[in-house]
Design a protein around this motif. Structure first.
Motif, PDB file in Angstrom:
ATOM      1  N   ASP A 136      12.055  -4.477   7.884  1.00  0.00           N
ATOM      2  CA  ASP A 136      11.687  -3.503   6.850  1.00  0.00           C
ATOM      3  C   ASP A 136      12.312  -3.854   5.502  1.00  0.00           C
ATOM      4  N   VAL A 137      13.560  -4.307   5.509  1.00  0.00           N
ATOM      5  CA  VAL A 137      14.234  -4.672   4.266  1.00  0.00           C
ATOM      6  C   VAL A 137      13.547  -5.871   3.617  1.00  0.00           C
ATOM      7  N   LEU A 138      13.264  -6.885   4.424  1.00  0.00           N
ATOM      8  CA  LEU A 138      12.628  -8.082   3.884  1.00  0.00           C
ATOM      9  C   LEU A 138      11.234  -7.762   3.346  1.00  0.00           C
ATOM     10  N   SER A 139      10.470  -6.993   4.105  1.00  0.00           N
ATOM     11  CA  SER A 139       9.102  -6.677   3.694  1.00  0.00           C
ATOM     12  C   SER A 139       9.084  -5.833   2.425  1.00  0.00           C
ATOM     13  N   MET A 140       9.969  -4.831   2.351  1.00  0.00           N
ATOM     14  CA  MET A 140       9.999  -3.967   1.180  1.00  0.00           C
ATOM     15  C   MET A 140      10.425  -4.743  -0.063  1.00  0.00           C
ATOM     16  N   THR A 141      11.367  -5.661   0.088  1.00  0.00           N
ATOM     17  CA  THR A 141      11.796  -6.475  -1.053  1.00  0.00           C
ATOM     18  C   THR A 141      10.638  -7.283  -1.608  1.00  0.00           C
ATOM     19  N   LEU A 142       9.916  -7.978  -0.749  1.00  0.00           N
ATOM     20  CA  LEU A 142       8.799  -8.810  -1.201  1.00  0.00           C
ATOM     21  C   LEU A 142       7.667  -7.960  -1.767  1.00  0.00           C
ATOM     22  N   ALA A 143       7.401  -6.810  -1.140  1.00  0.00           N
ATOM     23  CA  ALA A 143       6.340  -5.929  -1.628  1.00  0.00           C
ATOM     24  C   ALA A 143       6.690  -5.377  -3.004  1.00  0.00           C
ATOM     25  N   ALA A 144       7.947  -4.975  -3.190  1.00  0.00           N
ATOM     26  CA  ALA A 144       8.364  -4.440  -4.486  1.00  0.00           C
ATOM     27  C   ALA A 144       8.201  -5.492  -5.581  1.00  0.00           C
ATOM     28  N   TRP A 145       8.625  -6.705  -5.296  1.00  0.00           N
ATOM     29  CA  TRP A 145       8.474  -7.774  -6.296  1.00  0.00           C
ATOM     30  C   TRP A 145       7.001  -8.042  -6.605  1.00  0.00           C
ATOM     31  N   ALA A 146       6.180  -8.024  -5.570  1.00  0.00           N
ATOM     32  CA  ALA A 146       4.752  -8.265  -5.788  1.00  0.00           C
ATOM     33  C   ALA A 146       4.128  -7.189  -6.670  1.00  0.00           C
ATOM     34  N   ALA A 199      13.225   5.079  -8.283  1.00  0.00           N
ATOM     35  CA  ALA A 199      12.065   5.947  -8.079  1.00  0.00           C
ATOM     36  C   ALA A 199      11.831   6.195  -6.592  1.00  0.00           C
ATOM     37  N   LEU A 200      12.355   5.296  -5.741  1.00  0.00           N
ATOM     38  CA  LEU A 200      12.186   5.397  -4.298  1.00  0.00           C
ATOM     39  C   LEU A 200      13.441   4.850  -3.629  1.00  0.00           C
ATOM     40  N   ILE A 201      13.864   5.513  -2.542  1.00  0.00           N
ATOM     41  CA  ILE A 201      15.020   5.066  -1.767  1.00  0.00           C
ATOM     42  C   ILE A 201      14.577   4.876  -0.329  1.00  0.00           C
ATOM     43  N   SER A 241       0.826  -1.208   0.000  1.00  0.00           N
ATOM     44  CA  SER A 241       0.000   0.000   0.000  1.00  0.00           C
ATOM     45  C   SER A 241       0.859   1.257   0.000  1.00  0.00           C
ATOM     46  N   VAL A 242       1.962   1.217   0.714  1.00  0.00           N
ATOM     47  CA  VAL A 242       2.883   2.358   0.734  1.00  0.00           C
ATOM     48  C   VAL A 242       3.442   2.598  -0.657  1.00  0.00           C
ATOM     49  N   LEU A 243       3.805   1.530  -1.334  1.00  0.00           N
ATOM     50  CA  LEU A 243       4.315   1.663  -2.696  1.00  0.00           C
ATOM     51  C   LEU A 243       3.241   2.201  -3.638  1.00  0.00           C
ATOM     52  N   ARG A 244       1.997   1.761  -3.447  1.00  0.00           N
ATOM     53  CA  ARG A 244       0.901   2.262  -4.291  1.00  0.00           C
ATOM     54  C   ARG A 244       0.712   3.763  -4.088  1.00  0.00           C
ATOM     55  N   GLN A 245       0.828   4.219  -2.842  1.00  0.00           N
ATOM     56  CA  GLN A 245       0.673   5.650  -2.563  1.00  0.00           C
ATOM     57  C   GLN A 245       1.731   6.493  -3.265  1.00  0.00           C
ATOM     58  N   ARG A 246       2.890   5.869  -3.491  1.00  0.00           N
ATOM     59  CA  ARG A 246       3.983   6.577  -4.171  1.00  0.00           C
ATOM     60  C   ARG A 246       3.808   6.561  -5.687  1.00  0.00           C
ATOM     61  N   ALA A 247       2.776   5.879  -6.152  1.00  0.00           N
ATOM     62  CA  ALA A 247       2.454   5.822  -7.588  1.00  0.00           C
ATOM     63  C   ALA A 247       3.620   5.318  -8.427  1.00  0.00           C
ATOM     64  N   LEU A 248       4.314   4.293  -7.922  1.00  0.00           N
ATOM     65  CA  LEU A 248       5.420   3.708  -8.688  1.00  0.00           C
ATOM     66  C   LEU A 248       4.879   2.860  -9.828  1.00  0.00           C
ATOM     67  N   GLN A 249       5.594   2.851 -10.925  1.00  0.00           N
ATOM     68  CA  GLN A 249       5.175   2.115 -12.107  1.00  0.00           C
ATOM     69  C   GLN A 249       5.969   0.812 -12.239  1.00  0.00           C
ATOM     70  N   ARG A 250       5.327  -0.175 -12.843  1.00  0.00           N
ATOM     71  CA  ARG A 250       5.997  -1.464 -13.061  1.00  0.00           C
ATOM     72  C   ARG A 250       7.358  -1.237 -13.722  1.00  0.00           C
ATOM     73  N   GLY A 251       8.347  -1.982 -13.242  1.00  0.00           N
ATOM     74  CA  GLY A 251       9.676  -1.897 -13.823  1.00  0.00           C
ATOM     75  C   GLY A 251      10.573  -0.870 -13.175  1.00  0.00           C
ATOM     76  N   GLN A 252      10.006   0.031 -12.362  1.00  0.00           N
ATOM     77  CA  GLN A 252      10.854   1.010 -11.690  1.00  0.00           C
ATOM     78  C   GLN A 252      11.641   0.334 -10.561  1.00  0.00           C
ATOM     79  N   VAL A 253      12.619   1.069 -10.029  1.00  0.00           N
ATOM     80  CA  VAL A 253      13.560   0.501  -9.064  1.00  0.00           C
ATOM     81  C   VAL A 253      13.356   1.110  -7.682  1.00  0.00           C
ATOM     82  N   VAL A 254      13.379   0.252  -6.674  1.00  0.00           N
ATOM     83  CA  VAL A 254      13.380   0.680  -5.275  1.00  0.00           C
ATOM     84  C   VAL A 254      14.760   0.366  -4.713  1.00  0.00           C
ATOM     85  N   ALA A 255      15.494   1.390  -4.295  1.00  0.00           N
ATOM     86  CA  ALA A 255      16.806   1.210  -3.677  1.00  0.00           C
ATOM     87  C   ALA A 255      16.626   1.103  -2.171  1.00  0.00           C
TER      88      ALA A 255
END
Length: 518
Positions: A25-35, A69-71, A3-17
């Protein structure tokens, strides 16, 4: 997190550093980004140097390459960044606040096999590292290959302290996720402060799987005497793949011997060969296999490219350790400088191809030779009985009188003969304009001088280099161990040392201006 990623309006294929220490937080963000069909890139989060100086722009350079797109990072990380990248930072504190104000999403993952999963930075020996493009399909293929070779079962439990921004550390968590097994992560900093904490975690949590570089085992060999009887139980540990740097048999055998009384079984430590360009694993041994050591004639190997076995410890010989057979989905061959395949028992360039092997680096042209689907790893080695033996890297070779010698042989021999910790010696050759010749230089941690006369140390260095590598050392330099330039994975940067040496930047207490005498 999605949901946090959706709020940031990230598009498929963009990168989260992600530049945070290992944690939820690292594990959750990794799995969420892939999803969400996004790629992730895990970056070093501990900036600055031991002297307290700020980051030298390396992290900003990484960000410029991957254009996230997000760090996700801490406030200290944000403060180190340029204005452009600082504006894209979501701090760990802000993330916690955001998670309290959103509803969890329960939707199927949006990723597909062709999606970019990881932009994995290589260690690199000079300049900025390159970013390896790893797709979901490549990641899955390599995880499955490791799981099959290691024979992972539902009862296994992974324990790891390795930094997640390194391919070996990342592989520990991705393998655990792929196989659905328990995962125990300890902070890398904790291992640095108290190395025995790793073994204590293995004992406490009955860990069965745990990877580490050779230097970790060499370090723990020196600390084994501090462990009291009954303090550790390592009997559950069944597999440790050892890689990320050259693997030497004496370090592993010493570790097995030192910790056998604490339940460590023979055959747990298994040499491995891998790289980010193949996701991580290229070759692995099956569980329980004994170490395969070959004592080879170093002159024949490097001057003629021939594998000639000698007796253990024979003059002019060096020990080479087998790194297993290639994992499923990967092919490996030895080739000459023209890309022509060589047979078993011939030294040459290691080339690989397969379902988990890189096709290109980010923003770089395809990495394979025109008309070939083989990727040249930059490593030298040979095959015997389908098992790979690594002898060094092409660009680090020392050449004297037409004979190529791997610097690792000199380094290993000196560390062994002088009783130094792994990573205390570096050897390289350089065109020395001051002396109008090509010189072989050994840089050594200054603690090597403890209790020794300088002249005695010089003679020992000279004798050892000739005996084990057949080369004459021209200069010996002693510096603090902390002053060795290293890559993000801890490997000594020989080329950086060479540049410092030629530039007169090394503060030597033992520099000679003539060849060291035997």
């Amino acid at each position: 997190m999605r949901s946090v990623l959706r709020q940031r309006a990230l598009q498929r294929g963009q990168v989260v550093a992600i530049a945070l220490a290992s944690g939820f937080d690292v594990l959750s963000m990794t799995l969420a980004a892939w999803a969400e069909g996004l790629a992730i890139s895990l970056l070093p989060h501990e900036l600055g140097t031991s002297s307290g100086k700020p980051d030298d722009g390396r992290l900003n350079g990484m960000l410029e390459l991957i254009e996230p797109a997000l760090i996700l990072g801490s406030e200290p990380v944000r403060q180190q960044l340029s204005q452009e990248w600082a504006s894209r930072v979501l701090t760990d504190v802000a993330l916690g606040e955001a998670l309290g104000n959103v509803q969890a999403l329960h939707e199927p993952a949006r990723c597909v096999p062709a999606d970019q999963a990881i932009l994995q930075f290589t260690s690199g020996s000079t300049g900025l590292p390159k970013a390896v493009c790893i797709s979901q399909a490549m990641l899955s293929a390599n995880c499955q290959a490791i799981a099959e070779r290691v024979a992972v079962s539902p009862s296994d439990r992974m324990v790891s302290w390795l930094p997640l921004h390194h391919d070996m550390g990342l592989s520990a968590i991705t393998l655990a996720w792929w196989c659905g097994i328990d995962l125990v992560l300890m902070p890398t900093r904790e291992f640095s402060r108290q190395p025995l904490a790793w073994l204590q975690a293995l004992s406490r949590y009955k860990g069965t799987l745990s990877p580490a570089p050779t230097s970790a085992f060499a370090l723990l060999n020196r600390l084994a005497g501090r462990v009291r009887d009954g303090e550790l139980d390592l009997s559950a540990w069944r597999y440790a793949w050892v890689g990320a740097e050259p693997v030497f048999h004496d370090h592993l055998r010493q570790f097995e011997s030192a910790f056998a009384c604490h339940g460590l079984q023979s055959g747990v430590l298994q040499p491995a060969y891998g790289m980010a360009e193949a996701v991580v694993a290229v070759s692995l041994n099956p569980p329980g296999q004994s170490l395969r050591v070959r004592w080879l004639d170093t002159r024949a190997l490097h001057a003629l490219g021939e594998v000639i076995e000698l007796g253990e410890g024979a003059p002019g010989s060096a020990a080479y350790l087998g790194n297993g057979k290639v994992v499923d989905g990967v092919e490996l061959r030895i080739a000459d400088e023209h890309g022509l395949a060589l047979g078993e028992g011939s030294l040459g360039h290691i080339e690989i191809r397969g379902s988990s092997v890189i096709s290109q680096y980010l923003k770089v042209e395809p990495v394979r030779r025109q008309g070939s689907d083989w990727y040249s790893t930059g490593d030298l080695g040979f095959l015997l009985d389908d098992e790979i033996y690594i002898t060094g890297r092409t660009k680090d070779l020392i050449t004297r009188a037409g004979v190529n010698v791997s610097p690792q042989i000199i380094e290993w021999a000196l560390e062994s003969s002088l009783g130094l910790a792994a990573g205390s010696v570096a050897a390289f050759s350089c065109i020395d304009g001051r002396l109008a010749r090509e010189s072989v230089v050994v840089v050594m941690a200054s603690n090597a001088l403890a209790g020794r006369e300088l002249d005695d140390l010089r003679r020992e260095v000279a004798r050892t280099a000739v005996r084990h590598a057949g080369v004459q050392v021209d200069d010996l330099v002693l510096i603090r161990r902390a002053d060795f330039p290293r890559t993000t994975s801890g490997k000594i940067q020989r080329q950086a040392l060479c540049r410092r040496y030629l530039g007169g930047e090394l503060s030597s207490v033992a520099a000679t201006q003539t060849s060291l005498s035997v």
